[in-house]
Design a protein around this motif. Sequence first.
Motif, PDB file in Angstrom:
ATOM      1  N   ALA A   1      13.036  38.966 -65.978  1.00  0.00           N
ATOM      2  CA  ALA A   1      11.700  39.321 -66.490  1.00  0.00           C
ATOM      3  C   ALA A   1      10.860  38.089 -66.810  1.00  0.00           C
ATOM      4  O   ALA A   1       9.963  38.127 -67.634  1.00  0.00           O
ATOM      5  N   ARG A   2      11.156  36.980 -66.144  1.00  0.00           N
ATOM      6  CA  ARG A   2      10.432  35.746 -66.437  1.00  0.00           C
ATOM      7  C   ARG A   2       9.222  35.599 -65.517  1.00  0.00           C
ATOM      8  O   ARG A   2       9.154  36.229 -64.451  1.00  0.00           O
ATOM      9  N   LEU A   3       8.294  34.773 -65.953  1.00  0.00           N
ATOM     10  CA  LEU A   3       7.144  34.419 -65.138  1.00  0.00           C
ATOM     11  C   LEU A   3       7.376  33.022 -64.577  1.00  0.00           C
ATOM     12  O   LEU A   3       7.649  32.092 -65.332  1.00  0.00           O
ATOM     13  N   VAL A   4       7.295  32.889 -63.276  1.00  0.00           N
ATOM     14  CA  VAL A   4       7.536  31.584 -62.659  1.00  0.00           C
ATOM     15  C   VAL A   4       6.253  30.767 -62.671  1.00  0.00           C
ATOM     16  O   VAL A   4       5.147  31.303 -62.573  1.00  0.00           O
ATOM     17  N   ASP A   5       6.393  29.462 -62.841  1.00  0.00           N
ATOM     18  CA  ASP A   5       5.223  28.594 -62.824  1.00  0.00           C
ATOM     19  C   ASP A   5       4.812  28.310 -61.383  1.00  0.00           C
ATOM     20  O   ASP A   5       5.466  28.736 -60.428  1.00  0.00           O
ATOM     21  N   ALA A   6       3.711  27.586 -61.233  1.00  0.00           N
ATOM     22  CA  ALA A   6       3.144  27.367 -59.906  1.00  0.00           C
ATOM     23  C   ALA A   6       4.094  26.614 -58.979  1.00  0.00           C
ATOM     24  O   ALA A   6       4.200  26.935 -57.795  1.00  0.00           O
ATOM     25  N   ALA A   7       4.794  25.617 -59.526  1.00  0.00           N
ATOM     26  CA  ALA A   7       5.692  24.827 -58.681  1.00  0.00           C
ATOM     27  C   ALA A   7       6.815  25.683 -58.118  1.00  0.00           C
ATOM     28  O   ALA A   7       7.126  25.629 -56.919  1.00  0.00           O
ATOM     29  N   GLU A   8       7.431  26.512 -58.972  1.00  0.00           N
ATOM     30  CA  GLU A   8       8.502  27.382 -58.476  1.00  0.00           C
ATOM     31  C   GLU A   8       7.949  28.452 -57.553  1.00  0.00           C
ATOM     32  O   GLU A   8       8.577  28.781 -56.540  1.00  0.00           O
ATOM     33  N   ALA A   9       6.780  28.987 -57.894  1.00  0.00           N
ATOM     34  CA  ALA A   9       6.168  30.004 -57.038  1.00  0.00           C
ATOM     35  C   ALA A   9       5.928  29.465 -55.635  1.00  0.00           C
ATOM     36  O   ALA A   9       6.157  30.161 -54.638  1.00  0.00           O
ATOM     37  N   ALA A  10       5.503  28.209 -55.544  1.00  0.00           N
ATOM     38  CA  ALA A  10       5.285  27.592 -54.236  1.00  0.00           C
ATOM     39  C   ALA A  10       6.605  27.381 -53.499  1.00  0.00           C
ATOM     40  O   ALA A  10       6.687  27.558 -52.281  1.00  0.00           O
ATOM     41  N   SER A  11       7.649  27.049 -54.234  1.00  0.00           N
ATOM     42  CA  SER A  11       8.936  26.757 -53.594  1.00  0.00           C
ATOM     43  C   SER A  11       9.595  28.006 -53.030  1.00  0.00           C
ATOM     44  O   SER A  11      10.363  27.917 -52.077  1.00  0.00           O
ATOM     45  N   VAL A  12       9.294  29.183 -53.616  1.00  0.00           N
ATOM     46  CA  VAL A  12       9.946  30.412 -53.140  1.00  0.00           C
ATOM     47  C   VAL A  12       9.047  31.249 -52.241  1.00  0.00           C
ATOM     48  O   VAL A  12       9.490  32.261 -51.705  1.00  0.00           O
TER      49      VAL A  12
ATOM     50  N   SER B   1      -1.807  26.346 -63.474  1.00  0.00           N
ATOM     51  CA  SER B   1      -1.597  27.231 -64.629  1.00  0.00           C
ATOM     52  C   SER B   1      -1.167  28.642 -64.226  1.00  0.00           C
ATOM     53  O   SER B   1      -0.964  29.493 -65.097  1.00  0.00           O
ATOM     54  N   ALA B   2      -1.018  28.901 -62.945  1.00  0.00           N
ATOM     55  CA  ALA B   2      -0.628  30.240 -62.490  1.00  0.00           C
ATOM     56  C   ALA B   2       0.773  30.589 -62.994  1.00  0.00           C
ATOM     57  O   ALA B   2       1.675  29.747 -62.999  1.00  0.00           O
ATOM     58  N   ARG B   3       0.929  31.823 -63.433  1.00  0.00           N
ATOM     59  CA  ARG B   3       2.219  32.343 -63.877  1.00  0.00           C
ATOM     60  C   ARG B   3       2.408  33.712 -63.243  1.00  0.00           C
ATOM     61  O   ARG B   3       1.619  34.634 -63.491  1.00  0.00           O
ATOM     62  N   ILE B   4       3.461  33.851 -62.437  1.00  0.00           N
ATOM     63  CA  ILE B   4       3.624  35.049 -61.605  1.00  0.00           C
ATOM     64  C   ILE B   4       4.956  35.725 -61.910  1.00  0.00           C
ATOM     65  O   ILE B   4       5.985  35.057 -62.038  1.00  0.00           O
ATOM     66  N   GLY B   5       4.941  37.041 -62.012  1.00  0.00           N
ATOM     67  CA  GLY B   5       6.197  37.749 -62.223  1.00  0.00           C
ATOM     68  C   GLY B   5       6.025  39.236 -62.459  1.00  0.00           C
ATOM     69  O   GLY B   5       4.908  39.763 -62.505  1.00  0.00           O
ATOM     70  N   PHE B   6       7.172  39.890 -62.617  1.00  0.00           N
ATOM     71  CA  PHE B   6       7.237  41.331 -62.859  1.00  0.00           C
ATOM     72  C   PHE B   6       8.095  41.553 -64.108  1.00  0.00           C
ATOM     73  O   PHE B   6       9.295  41.836 -64.007  1.00  0.00           O
ATOM     74  N   PRO B   7       7.519  41.414 -65.312  1.00  0.00           N
ATOM     75  CA  PRO B   7       8.319  41.442 -66.541  1.00  0.00           C
ATOM     76  C   PRO B   7       8.651  42.851 -67.047  1.00  0.00           C
ATOM     77  O   PRO B   7       8.824  43.067 -68.243  1.00  0.00           O
TER      78      PRO B   7
ATOM     79  N   GLU C   1      -0.095  27.464 -51.559  1.00  0.00           N
ATOM     80  CA  GLU C   1      -0.751  26.202 -51.883  1.00  0.00           C
ATOM     81  C   GLU C   1      -1.068  26.180 -53.376  1.00  0.00           C
ATOM     82  O   GLU C   1      -1.389  27.217 -53.962  1.00  0.00           O
ATOM     83  N   VAL C   2      -0.973  24.996 -53.976  1.00  0.00           N
ATOM     84  CA  VAL C   2      -1.278  24.825 -55.400  1.00  0.00           C
ATOM     85  C   VAL C   2      -2.363  23.766 -55.552  1.00  0.00           C
ATOM     86  O   VAL C   2      -2.279  22.695 -54.951  1.00  0.00           O
ATOM     87  N   VAL C   3      -3.379  24.094 -56.365  1.00  0.00           N
ATOM     88  CA  VAL C   3      -4.457  23.143 -56.652  1.00  0.00           C
ATOM     89  C   VAL C   3      -4.497  22.893 -58.158  1.00  0.00           C
ATOM     90  O   VAL C   3      -3.838  23.575 -58.936  1.00  0.00           O
ATOM     91  N   ASP C   4      -5.282  21.910 -58.560  1.00  0.00           N
ATOM     92  CA  ASP C   4      -5.221  21.451 -59.948  1.00  0.00           C
ATOM     93  C   ASP C   4      -5.754  22.440 -60.973  1.00  0.00           C
ATOM     94  O   ASP C   4      -5.123  22.676 -62.007  1.00  0.00           O
ATOM     95  N   ASP C   5      -6.928  23.003 -60.713  1.00  0.00           N
ATOM     96  CA  ASP C   5      -7.568  23.795 -61.755  1.00  0.00           C
ATOM     97  C   ASP C   5      -8.450  24.879 -61.148  1.00  0.00           C
ATOM     98  O   ASP C   5      -8.510  25.040 -59.914  1.00  0.00           O
ATOM     99  N   LEU C   6      -9.149  25.615 -62.016  1.00  0.00           N
ATOM    100  CA  LEU C   6      -9.949  26.746 -61.563  1.00  0.00           C
ATOM    101  C   LEU C   6     -11.079  26.311 -60.639  1.00  0.00           C
ATOM    102  O   LEU C   6     -11.348  26.974 -59.628  1.00  0.00           O
ATOM    103  N   ALA C   7     -11.740  25.213 -60.958  1.00  0.00           N
ATOM    104  CA  ALA C   7     -12.828  24.732 -60.099  1.00  0.00           C
ATOM    105  C   ALA C   7     -12.306  24.377 -58.711  1.00  0.00           C
ATOM    106  O   ALA C   7     -12.929  24.715 -57.694  1.00  0.00           O
ATOM    107  N   ALA C   8     -11.137  23.719 -58.675  1.00  0.00           N
ATOM    108  CA  ALA C   8     -10.530  23.364 -57.389  1.00  0.00           C
ATOM    109  C   ALA C   8     -10.103  24.614 -56.627  1.00  0.00           C
ATOM    110  O   ALA C   8     -10.189  24.666 -55.396  1.00  0.00           O
TER     111      ALA C   8
END
Length: 265
Positions: free
Chosen positions: A172-183, A133-139, A188-195
Amino acid sequence: MDQQVAEAEDLVFERQDGIGRITFNRPQARNAFTFAMYERLAAICEEANRDHAIKVLVLRGAGDKAFASGTDINQFREFKTSQDAIDYENRIDRVLTTLEQCRVPTIAAINGFCTGGGAGIAAACDLRIGTRSARIGFPIARTLGNCLSMSNVSRLTALIGAARVKDLIFTARLVDAAEAASVGLLGEVVDDLAALERRADEVARLLAGHAPLTLNATKQAVARLQRRLTRDEGEDLILMCYTSQDFREGLDAFLNKRAPQWRGQ
């Protein structure tokens, strides 16, 4: 409530078994940073530099909505002069440089929104682990119309490359976890907050058991490969944005929840 107590509660620091855990504790505001929180973060990094019982730092946001959503916009309401803009970016540069140069490894555990200054903090950490669910960017191009400091542009460019920096900020977009990992924004990406909490703790314990001089030497070696421009080399860009009519328009629009009307002035 006493101001110092309130400030401490906004950014909580706990330590156990060589691991320091920093929690940005304003979930009602998506963990937006006050100036006091920035200073507290720098002070903790300086404490870790002095105290060799601290082996690693883990940074996380309270709640389930955000790591950190940048600087609290209300902090900008007090800006009156061009020096306020310079002082603000100098503060951010100083704090993020202190984080980046901290003696011990730093891990950003990212869940939900990680934007603006929050993304800057994550980029200054050594390792970044995020949930799906991570969303990363500089909008900033669609919010306030300000700009990143030269140090932040340099740091981000070293991490993901010039073309991707321009893509992120221009769109000004926020990249999702998959794209954030690719760039390279996430390692590393995990499933959820507990993980995320389990994995961040696992990595922290692993690093805490490794040779501290090896880790520190590696951090310093990588830093020496990355040239940083001085603050004054970017002051004209900061002044162009922060002292503009557009910045005031962006601030007013954001606070009043309306679309800004940009004029390029």
